[in-house]
Scaffold this motif. Structure first.
Motif, mmCIF file in Angstrom:
data_model
loop_
_atom_site.group_PDB
_atom_site.id
_atom_site.type_symbol
_atom_site.label_atom_id
_atom_site.label_comp_id
_atom_site.label_asym_id
_atom_site.label_seq_id
_atom_site.Cartn_x
_atom_site.Cartn_y
_atom_site.Cartn_z
ATOM 1 N N LEU A 177 0.840 -1.193 0.000
ATOM 2 C CA LEU A 177 0.000 0.000 0.000
ATOM 3 C C LEU A 177 0.886 1.258 0.000
ATOM 4 O O LEU A 177 1.243 1.756 -1.052
ATOM 5 C CB LEU A 177 -0.946 -0.015 1.203
ATOM 6 N N VAL A 178 1.293 1.721 1.172
ATOM 7 C CA VAL A 178 2.080 2.967 1.228
ATOM 8 C C VAL A 178 3.216 2.855 2.250
ATOM 9 O O VAL A 178 3.322 3.675 3.161
ATOM 10 C CB VAL A 178 1.171 4.171 1.558
ATOM 11 N N PRO A 179 4.115 1.875 2.110
ATOM 12 C CA PRO A 179 5.175 1.713 3.107
ATOM 13 C C PRO A 179 6.224 2.808 3.093
ATOM 14 O O PRO A 179 6.904 3.031 4.098
ATOM 15 C CB PRO A 179 5.788 0.359 2.739
ATOM 16 N N GLY B 294 -10.127 -6.135 4.285
ATOM 17 C CA GLY B 294 -9.433 -5.959 5.558
ATOM 18 C C GLY B 294 -8.244 -6.886 5.695
ATOM 19 O O GLY B 294 -8.368 -8.009 6.183
ATOM 20 N N THR B 295 -7.071 -6.430 5.267
ATOM 21 C CA THR B 295 -5.828 -7.187 5.426
ATOM 22 C C THR B 295 -4.792 -6.297 6.093
ATOM 23 O O THR B 295 -4.992 -5.093 6.266
ATOM 24 C CB THR B 295 -5.273 -7.668 4.074
ATOM 25 N N ARG B 296 -3.650 -6.871 6.400
ATOM 26 C CA ARG B 296 -2.619 -6.112 7.102
ATOM 27 C C ARG B 296 -1.887 -5.137 6.181
ATOM 28 O O ARG B 296 -0.960 -4.452 6.630
ATOM 29 C CB ARG B 296 -1.618 -7.066 7.748
ATOM 30 N N ILE B 297 -2.301 -5.031 4.934
ATOM 31 C CA ILE B 297 -1.681 -4.081 4.013
ATOM 32 C C ILE B 297 -1.794 -2.654 4.553
ATOM 33 O O ILE B 297 -0.929 -1.810 4.290
ATOM 34 C CB ILE B 297 -2.321 -4.181 2.607
ATOM 35 N N TYR B 298 -2.834 -2.398 5.357
ATOM 36 C CA TYR B 298 -3.024 -1.050 5.910
ATOM 37 C C TYR B 298 -2.009 -0.723 6.998
ATOM 38 O O TYR B 298 -1.824 0.450 7.347
ATOM 39 C CB TYR B 298 -4.439 -0.904 6.467
#
Length: 327
Positions: free
Chosen positions: A127-129, A236-240
């Motif tokens: 996503l946006v690391p 809803g995954t841990r990508i956020y």
């Protein structure tokens, strides 16, 4: 106080209404197709949606190769899939899409060790690391989400073409996003750092994925290989977590409740991997297990060609490699 309570009550009613609508409209893959004797690759197949996709395909008897850059996660995922499905024909392989060298090593290993590839499911992404350049000189988010996937797909096309046959095409599936609709076509600046907001970089990478499928579908015409996009929706995954650990955990939980769980998010990819009609189209865009129209600017042939040429240059695909893909 009564006004505050009223506002809270309205907010709860709206949230529950949204949740009810989403949960009742989330489509499910209903295919009962078996995949005995077939081989599939799922990038990012060790967590989140990818793990659900890989597990489902293993249940169907496929040889499943899951790929990610985290060895402990990969080893544990492989063990979990085998235990859940009883299918021992599951393999974990290291793949870092943020490294062109890693992509080339992975592809070379696949071409050397596998005699067929029926489905390449490009599920991995970030996503946006962070907004920084990789050792290859590309924006990290863009490279993981698009350029690495672009190179991997091209390198594996010869094996996909070898496997596909009339009436049963090999399938390439790329994971897009609704955010491609708000992305900006600015190919010259896609790899710049400190130029875009990080969420804009993510949106741009997903626009590139859709444009890539549009262009590649034309180049693969008549080859018994198809490529299609899947939009999983908000999942809803841990990508956020890459945005903020605390906020990410809250967003993940809220998204699971209001929109989609990882299992629900996996359904459209499974549909496109398994459905007979989905295997007869190429360059299409799917959401909730049905074909819909991508954004108009994501279907521009001129833009897709410009992006293709720039991508070939950046990932250093050789003329010989292109000839192997499209001869």
């Amino acid at each position: 106080m009564s006004v505050v309570l009223f506002i809270v009550l309205i907010a709860i009613i709206i949230a529950l209404s949204v949740a009810l609508y989403q949960k009742t409209t989330n489509a499910l893959c209903i295919s009962r197709r078996r995949l005995d004797g077939k081989t599939v690759i799922v990038t990012g197949g060790t967590a989140g949606m990818g793990l659900h996709i890989a597990t489902d395909l293993a249940h169907r008897g496929a040889r499943v190769i899951v790929a990610c850059p985290f060895e402990d996660e990969g080893t544990n995922a492989r063990k979990q899939i085998v235990e859940e499905t009883g299918n021992e024909n599951v393999v974990y392989k290291y793949l870092d899409l943020g490294s062109l060298q890693s992509v080339r090593q992975f592809a070379a290993d696949i071409l050397k060790t596998e005699d067929r590839l029926d489905v390449l499911l490009n599920n991995a992404g970030v996503l946006v690391p962070g907004d920084f350049l990789t050792s290859d000189g590309m924006n990290f988010i863009m490279q993981v989400n698009y350029y690495g996937t672009f190179l991997l797909t091209l390198l594996l096309i010869p094996l996909l073409k070898k496997t596909g046959k009339p009436g049963e095409a090999s399938r390439i599936i790329t994971t897009a996003s609704v955010t491609h609709r708000v992305a900006k076509i600015d190919i010259e600046h896609f790899n710049k750092t400190n130029y875009w907001k990080r969420y804009e970089i993510y949106s741009n990478s997903k626009l590139c994925i859709v444009l890539f499928a549009h262009e590649l579908s034309k180049r693969l015409k008549g080859s018994n290989v198809v490529i299609n996009n899947v939009d999983p929706g908000f999942v809803g995954t841990r990508i956020y977590d890459s945005a903020n650990k605390t906020l990410g955990s809250f967003v993940t939980s809220a998204t699971k409740i209001l929109f989609k769980t990882p299992w629900e998010g996996a359904q459209t990819a499974l549909h496109v991997a398994l459905d007979k009609k989905a295997g007869e189209v190429s360059g299409a865009y799917f959401m909730n297990c049905r074909r819909i129209q991508a954004a108009k600017h994501a279907c521009c042939a001129k833009t897709a060609k410009v992006l293709w040429d720039e991508s070939v240059r950046l990932v250093k695909v050789t003329e010989d490699e292109l000839e192997q893909c499209f001869k």
